[in-house]
Design a protein around this motif. Sequence first.
Motif, PDB file in Angstrom:
ATOM      1  N   PHE A  82       0.982  -1.085  -0.008  1.00 15.90           N
ATOM      2  CA  PHE A  82       0.146  -0.064   0.054  1.00 15.90           C
ATOM      3  C   PHE A  82       1.009   1.223   0.024  1.00 15.90           C
ATOM      4  O   PHE A  82       0.589   2.405  -0.554  1.00 15.90           O
ATOM      5  N   ILE A  83       2.028   1.145   0.610  1.00 17.10           N
ATOM      6  CA  ILE A  83       2.920   2.338   0.715  1.00 17.10           C
ATOM      7  C   ILE A  83       3.494   2.460  -1.025  1.00 17.10           C
ATOM      8  O   ILE A  83       3.522   3.810  -1.239  1.00 17.10           O
ATOM      9  N   LEU A  84       3.581   1.510  -1.575  1.00 19.17           N
ATOM     10  CA  LEU A  84       4.131   1.576  -3.040  1.00 19.17           C
ATOM     11  C   LEU A  84       3.087   2.599  -3.852  1.00 19.17           C
ATOM     12  O   LEU A  84       3.244   3.200  -4.587  1.00 19.17           O
ATOM     13  N   LEU A  85       1.676   1.869  -3.365  1.00 22.01           N
ATOM     14  CA  LEU A  85       0.847   2.393  -4.258  1.00 22.01           C
ATOM     15  C   LEU A  85       0.483   4.129  -3.925  1.00 22.01           C
ATOM     16  O   LEU A  85       0.484   4.767  -4.870  1.00 22.01           O
ATOM     17  N   MET A  86       0.559   4.244  -2.683  1.00 19.71           N
ATOM     18  CA  MET A  86       0.654   5.603  -2.285  1.00 19.71           C
ATOM     19  C   MET A  86       1.930   6.426  -2.731  1.00 19.71           C
ATOM     20  O   MET A  86       1.587   7.706  -3.116  1.00 19.71           O
ATOM     21  N   VAL A  87       2.888   6.020  -2.958  1.00 16.55           N
ATOM     22  CA  VAL A  87       3.919   6.773  -3.490  1.00 16.55           C
ATOM     23  C   VAL A  87       3.619   7.100  -4.918  1.00 16.55           C
ATOM     24  O   VAL A  87       4.289   8.090  -5.216  1.00 16.55           O
ATOM     25  N   GLY A  88       3.091   6.252  -5.670  1.00 19.31           N
ATOM     26  CA  GLY A  88       2.774   6.332  -6.980  1.00 19.31           C
ATOM     27  C   GLY A  88       1.880   7.431  -7.134  1.00 19.31           C
ATOM     28  O   GLY A  88       2.101   8.429  -7.900  1.00 19.31           O
ATOM     29  N   GLY A 132      15.766   9.037   8.236  1.00 20.47           N
ATOM     30  CA  GLY A 132      15.907   7.682   8.369  1.00 20.47           C
ATOM     31  C   GLY A 132      15.219   6.825   7.477  1.00 20.47           C
ATOM     32  O   GLY A 132      14.735   5.450   8.141  1.00 20.47           O
ATOM     33  N   SER A 133      15.070   6.984   6.289  1.00 20.62           N
ATOM     34  CA  SER A 133      14.172   6.237   5.491  1.00 20.62           C
ATOM     35  C   SER A 133      14.859   6.443   4.067  1.00 20.62           C
ATOM     36  O   SER A 133      14.841   7.456   3.498  1.00 20.62           O
ATOM     37  N   SER A 134      15.414   5.251   3.636  1.00 23.13           N
ATOM     38  CA  SER A 134      15.956   5.400   2.031  1.00 23.13           C
ATOM     39  C   SER A 134      14.805   5.349   0.970  1.00 23.13           C
ATOM     40  O   SER A 134      14.866   6.005  -0.166  1.00 23.13           O
ATOM     41  N   TRP A 135      13.788   4.616   1.452  1.00 23.71           N
ATOM     42  CA  TRP A 135      12.468   4.594   0.685  1.00 23.71           C
ATOM     43  C   TRP A 135      11.818   6.066   0.249  1.00 23.71           C
ATOM     44  O   TRP A 135      11.673   6.568  -0.941  1.00 23.71           O
ATOM     45  N   SER A 136      11.812   6.967   1.365  1.00 19.12           N
ATOM     46  CA  SER A 136      10.915   8.178   1.405  1.00 19.12           C
ATOM     47  C   SER A 136      12.106   8.930   0.547  1.00 19.12           C
ATOM     48  O   SER A 136      11.543   9.862  -0.050  1.00 19.12           O
ATOM     49  N   THR A 137      13.485   8.800   0.796  1.00 17.89           N
ATOM     50  CA  THR A 137      14.298   9.756   0.010  1.00 17.89           C
ATOM     51  C   THR A 137      14.215   9.311  -1.398  1.00 17.89           C
ATOM     52  O   THR A 137      14.350  10.659  -1.954  1.00 17.89           O
ATOM     53  N   ALA A 138      14.301   8.176  -1.950  1.00 16.97           N
ATOM     54  CA  ALA A 138      14.169   7.779  -3.309  1.00 16.97           C
ATOM     55  C   ALA A 138      12.904   8.327  -3.856  1.00 16.97           C
ATOM     56  O   ALA A 138      12.946   8.789  -5.037  1.00 16.97           O
ATOM     57  N   GLY A 139      11.844   8.138  -2.960  1.00 15.54           N
ATOM     58  CA  GLY A 139      10.465   8.542  -3.804  1.00 15.54           C
ATOM     59  C   GLY A 139      10.165   9.912  -3.789  1.00 15.54           C
ATOM     60  O   GLY A 139       9.203  10.354  -4.374  1.00 15.54           O
ATOM     61  N   THR A 140      11.095  10.760  -3.216  1.00 12.08           N
ATOM     62  CA  THR A 140      10.834  12.215  -3.137  1.00 12.08           C
ATOM     63  C   THR A 140      11.966  12.959  -3.789  1.00 12.08           C
ATOM     64  O   THR A 140      11.991  13.224  -5.118  1.00 12.08           O
ATOM     65  N   SER A 458      14.564  -3.618  -3.887  1.00  8.59           N
ATOM     66  CA  SER A 458      15.081  -3.295  -5.448  1.00  8.59           C
ATOM     67  C   SER A 458      13.957  -2.767  -6.301  1.00  8.59           C
ATOM     68  O   SER A 458      13.950  -2.167  -7.041  1.00  8.59           O
ATOM     69  N   VAL A 459      12.878  -3.775  -6.150  1.00 13.95           N
ATOM     70  CA  VAL A 459      11.549  -3.625  -6.563  1.00 13.95           C
ATOM     71  C   VAL A 459      10.970  -2.272  -6.481  1.00 13.95           C
ATOM     72  O   VAL A 459      10.500  -1.427  -7.382  1.00 13.95           O
ATOM     73  N   TYR A 460      11.204  -1.709  -5.132  1.00 16.35           N
ATOM     74  CA  TYR A 460      10.756  -0.360  -5.074  1.00 16.35           C
ATOM     75  C   TYR A 460      11.419   0.798  -5.720  1.00 16.35           C
ATOM     76  O   TYR A 460      10.885   1.674  -6.257  1.00 16.35           O
ATOM     77  N   MET A 461      12.738   0.611  -5.454  1.00 17.91           N
ATOM     78  CA  MET A 461      13.760   1.585  -6.430  1.00 17.91           C
ATOM     79  C   MET A 461      13.366   1.563  -7.933  1.00 17.91           C
ATOM     80  O   MET A 461      13.405   2.508  -8.554  1.00 17.91           O
TER      81      MET A 461
END
Length: 513
Positions: A82-88, A132-140, A458-461
Motif C-alpha cells: 500500500f505504501i508503494l501505491l501511495m508513493v505512485g 531515517g528512510s531510504s524509501w522516502s528519500t528515493a521517492g521524493t 530493489s523492486v521499490y527503487m
Amino acid sequence: MRTKTVVNPSLLDALIPVLFLIVSLYFSVTLYGPSSSYGANQLALILSGCIAIVIGFKNGNSWKTIEHAISEGISKSINALFILLMVGSLIGTWILSGTVPAMIYYGLQIIHPDVFYVTACILCALTSLSIGSSWSTAGTIGVGLMGVAFGLGLSPAITAGAIISGAYFGDKLSPLSDTTNLASASTETDIFEHIRHMLWTTVPSISLALMLYLIIGLNSSPITGEINIGENLRLIEQNFNIGPHLFIPLIVVFYMAIKKYPAFPTLTIGMLLGAVFAVVFQPETIHTFSLLATERSMSPDEFAAYSAQVQNGNISPAMQTLDGVWRAMVDRFMISSGNPEFDELFYNGGMTKMVNTVWLAMCSMFFGSIMERLGMLQRVVDSLVKSVKTTGGLILTTAASCISVNILSGDQYMAIILPGRMFRAEFKAKNLASKNLSRAVEDTATMTSVLVPWNTCSVYMFGVLGVSAFAFAPFCFFNIISPCMTILYGYLNFKIEPLAEQAVTEEVPEKTL
C-alpha cells in the motif's frame, strides 16, 4: 488416518529451487532485457516457488501448511504494498502541483554536470540521515534528481546508483531507521553502540563511493549529446508556474518523517498537499492534462464530442479540475510540449505505475515465504556455518548468510533477523562483542537488499526511479563496498571488539520496534 512424517530438507532440496530461479532469471533477462520485470521475472519466481512446493510435498509437508505460509508471507508485505501505491499517487500529484518540476528547475541551474553524481549522493545521504528512510528519500528527492539528470543529459543508471548509495548511507546510520533498530535489536546491541561501531566501515565506504562518483562525473559527457539546459528551463516555465513555495509539500513530508509518523499517513498527507497545491497554483496545467489524458482514452469521435461539451460549458472547469487531480493520483501524468524527450520526463506517477511493482513484490514474497516455511532457507544458512574457525571466517559466513537470505527470501528484514539471531551464540562463544555481529549484519543484509532484482527494496527503487536493478546495481558503489569493507576488517582483525568491552551494554533490553 496416518499422518505423514515431515522430513527436514537436504541441502540439495534447498538448492534446487534456487538454481531453478537463477537459470529462469537468466533466460528472462536474456530474452526480454529491461522488460523482464514486467511479467517474465514474476513468472520465474512463481515457477521456482512451485518447484519448492513439490519438494515440500516430497518431504511430507501438507498443502495446508504451504498455503498458510504463502498467505502469511504475503500478508506481512501488505503494508509495504500500500505504501508503494501511495508513493505512485504522491509522485503524480507532486508533478501536477509543480513540486517535482521545481526541484528539476532549480537543480538544473544550481548543479554542475561534472559534480552531479557526487552531489546527488550527498544530498540523498543528508536527507536519509535526517529522516531515517531510504524509501522516502528515493521517492521524493530521488525522483527530482532523476529529472535533473535527464535535463543535464546524464546517465539514469549512474544517477540511480548515486541516489541509492546516498539513501542507504543515511538509512544505515540514522537512529530513526527501522533497519538500524532491527539490526541492533536482533543482535541484542545498544543502538548507539551499533551506530558508532558502524562508522568504522561506513565512513571509508561512502568516501570511496563519493570519489568514484566524482571521477565518473569529471570524465563523462552527456549521453544524449548536446543538452540545451535553457530550452529545458523554458519548457518547465511554459508548462508550470514555478516558485520556491512549491517545496512546501516536500518539507511537510520530511518533517513528518523526522517526527517518525507512520509512512502511509505521511505519504497520504503529502499526496493530498500536492493535490491542493496543484489546484491553487497549476489550474491551467490541470485542465491541459485532463484534456490530454481524456483524448488518449477515447476514440477521435468520442473526444470530439467531449471537447464540444467542454467548449459549450456543459463540463464545468471544476469538473475538469477534479478529473485532472484524480487522474494524476491514479494514472501517469502527461504533457504535450512538442518535445518528446521532455514529455517523457514527466510521464510518471499514479498508482497504475506501481501495479507492476506490487506484482513483482508479491511474487517475491510467494517464493520467499515458501522457502522459509519449508526449512529450505534455514538449511542453506546452516550449511554456511560449518567449519568456521577464525574471526574473519565467521564474519565472512555471516555476510554470506545475510546475502543468501536476501536472495532466497527477497526481504531485507528476514535477512537481518535470521542471521542476527542465529550467529549471536557463535560470536559470544568466540568472545566477540555483539556490535561486531550487528555491524556485519547491517553492512551486508541492509546494503545488498537493493542489489537483488526481486528483493522488495530493489523492486521499490525500480518503481520510483524507473531504472531496473540490472542497470543501477553496478553503480551502487556504497552498497557494494560496504560488505567488502566489513569482511576485510574481519580478516585484518581491525576494529573487532572483544566481548569484555561491551559488558556494560549486554543488559540493555531488546528494543521494541
